[in-house]
Design a protein around this motif. Structure first.
Motif, mmCIF file in Angstrom:
data_model
loop_
_atom_site.group_PDB
_atom_site.id
_atom_site.type_symbol
_atom_site.label_atom_id
_atom_site.label_comp_id
_atom_site.label_asym_id
_atom_site.label_seq_id
_atom_site.Cartn_x
_atom_site.Cartn_y
_atom_site.Cartn_z
ATOM 1 N N PHE A 112 0.843 -1.194 0.000
ATOM 2 C CA PHE A 112 0.000 0.000 0.000
ATOM 3 C C PHE A 112 0.881 1.249 0.000
ATOM 4 C CE2 PHE A 112 -3.856 -2.044 2.411
ATOM 5 C CZ PHE A 112 -3.915 -3.036 1.455
ATOM 6 N N TYR A 113 0.782 2.055 -1.037
ATOM 7 C CA TYR A 113 1.484 3.349 -1.122
ATOM 8 C C TYR A 113 2.995 3.203 -0.996
ATOM 9 C CZ TYR A 113 -3.322 4.326 0.297
ATOM 10 O OH TYR A 113 -4.695 4.324 0.404
ATOM 11 N N VAL A 114 3.558 2.206 -1.650
ATOM 12 C CA VAL A 114 5.009 2.010 -1.583
ATOM 13 C C VAL A 114 5.661 1.959 -2.965
ATOM 14 C CG1 VAL A 114 4.811 -0.507 -1.412
ATOM 15 C CG2 VAL A 114 6.855 0.612 -0.565
ATOM 16 N N PHE A 115 4.989 1.388 -3.956
ATOM 17 C CA PHE A 115 5.602 1.294 -5.280
ATOM 18 C C PHE A 115 5.833 2.671 -5.915
ATOM 19 C CE2 PHE A 115 3.623 -3.108 -5.518
ATOM 20 C CZ PHE A 115 4.818 -3.754 -5.280
ATOM 21 N N ASN A 116 5.066 3.672 -5.505
ATOM 22 C CA ASN A 116 5.274 5.021 -6.041
ATOM 23 C C ASN A 116 6.550 5.663 -5.504
ATOM 24 O OD1 ASN A 116 3.470 4.874 -3.688
ATOM 25 N ND2 ASN A 116 3.547 7.111 -3.703
ATOM 26 N N HIS A 117 7.209 5.012 -4.517
ATOM 27 C CA HIS A 117 8.511 5.468 -4.019
ATOM 28 C C HIS A 117 9.651 4.572 -4.517
ATOM 29 C CE1 HIS A 117 6.904 8.505 -1.364
ATOM 30 N NE2 HIS A 117 6.225 7.640 -0.642
ATOM 31 N N PHE A 118 9.367 3.703 -5.452
ATOM 32 C CA PHE A 118 10.330 2.689 -5.896
ATOM 33 C C PHE A 118 10.690 2.940 -7.358
ATOM 34 C CE2 PHE A 118 11.267 -1.732 -7.337
ATOM 35 C CZ PHE A 118 12.271 -2.046 -6.429
ATOM 36 N N PRO A 119 11.973 2.914 -7.722
ATOM 37 C CA PRO A 119 12.363 3.196 -9.110
ATOM 38 C C PRO A 119 11.636 2.290 -10.101
ATOM 39 C CG PRO A 119 14.298 3.138 -7.696
ATOM 40 C CD PRO A 119 13.147 2.641 -6.861
ATOM 41 N N ARG A 120 10.937 2.916 -11.031
ATOM 42 C CA ARG A 120 10.074 2.111 -11.897
ATOM 43 C C ARG A 120 10.853 1.150 -12.781
ATOM 44 N NH1 ARG A 120 7.466 6.165 -16.512
ATOM 45 N NH2 ARG A 120 9.319 6.339 -17.827
ATOM 46 N N GLU A 121 12.126 1.458 -13.070
ATOM 47 C CA GLU A 121 12.896 0.543 -13.906
ATOM 48 C C GLU A 121 13.174 -0.781 -13.197
ATOM 49 O OE1 GLU A 121 15.941 3.371 -11.975
ATOM 50 O OE2 GLU A 121 13.934 3.517 -12.872
ATOM 51 N N GLU A 122 13.043 -0.779 -11.857
ATOM 52 C CA GLU A 122 13.237 -2.014 -11.096
ATOM 53 C C GLU A 122 11.927 -2.772 -10.858
ATOM 54 O OE1 GLU A 122 15.664 -1.794 -7.579
ATOM 55 O OE2 GLU A 122 16.669 0.023 -8.285
ATOM 56 N N LEU A 123 10.817 -2.147 -11.206
ATOM 57 C CA LEU A 123 9.519 -2.749 -10.897
ATOM 58 C C LEU A 123 9.269 -4.064 -11.622
ATOM 59 C CD1 LEU A 123 6.897 -2.445 -9.301
ATOM 60 C CD2 LEU A 123 5.986 -1.065 -11.190
#
Length: 209
Positions: A112-123
């Protein structure tokens, strides 16, 4: 050069208690809706991985009352609070991109509300790991930012700098489907934060049997 993960870690260390208080008053119905989905659809005692568990209030507390929970957060201060708030639950301080669990470890994974703080190239890589960690018919419930921004730095968010990164909703959906998860629902949820409307994509996905 700015280190996004270090900024997020240090930022949440700085505002840990302030964020704990703020987050309990914001996006309440939205958070409860998706927590309830896990509570209603997973068996009692299921092992659940919560990425970005923060201080453990309120989501981890609700999940831990029914499931065996492993909570992960990059902020050491948040993990300290979580251990006090949800005694007896396993917590790990880690960059979630560096996590490693055995295949089929969890009945559910939530973020919850964490992937928006994570570099998208690593997603894409992390989503592939999550799919492998899920047991057959396991559930993945998560929120994602919706802007097409590889990185955005906010100098003052609740009193500390932070970092944001996300894909547009359709791209996020494709990434989830590409790792073999079936999307059950994908909804845009909008609530006001600091007086301004902020939208997240909320996805519920299931691993096949």
């Amino acid at each position: 050069m700015k280190n996004p993960k270090q900024i997020v870690q240090q930022g949440y260390d700085q505002i840990s208690e302030k964020y704990q208080d703020w987050s309990r008053k914001v996006r309440v119905e939205e958070r409860e809706k998706y927590t309830r989905y896990l509570l209603d659809h997973l068996s009692p005692g299921a092992h659940v991985l919560e990425l970005g568990c923060g201080s453990g209030k309120p989501t981890t507390q609700h999940l831990a009352a029914r499931f065996r929970v492993t909570g992960v957060d990059i902020s050491g201060k948040q993990i300290q609070l979580a251990r006090k708030n949800v005694a007896g639950t396993r917590f790990i301080q880690s960059d979630m991109g560096k996590l490693d669990f055995p295949v089929n470890s969890f009945g559910g994974v939530c973020a919850f509300y964490v992937f928006n703080h994570f570099p998208r190239e690593e997603l894409p890589t992390l989503l592939g790991k999550i799919a492998s960690w899920l047991q057959p018919e396991g559930l993945f419930v998560a929120s994602f930012g919706i802007s097409d921004e590889a990185e955005f730095f906010e100098e003052d968010w609740l009193g500390a700098p932070t970092y944001f990164s996300s894909y547009p909703p359709e791209e996020t959906r494709k990434l989830i489907e590409n790792v073999g998860l079936e999307i059950v629902s994908a909804e845009l949820e909008t609530e006001k934060e600091f007086g301004n409307p902020v939208t997240f994509l909320w996805v519920v996905a299931r691993k096949g049997d």
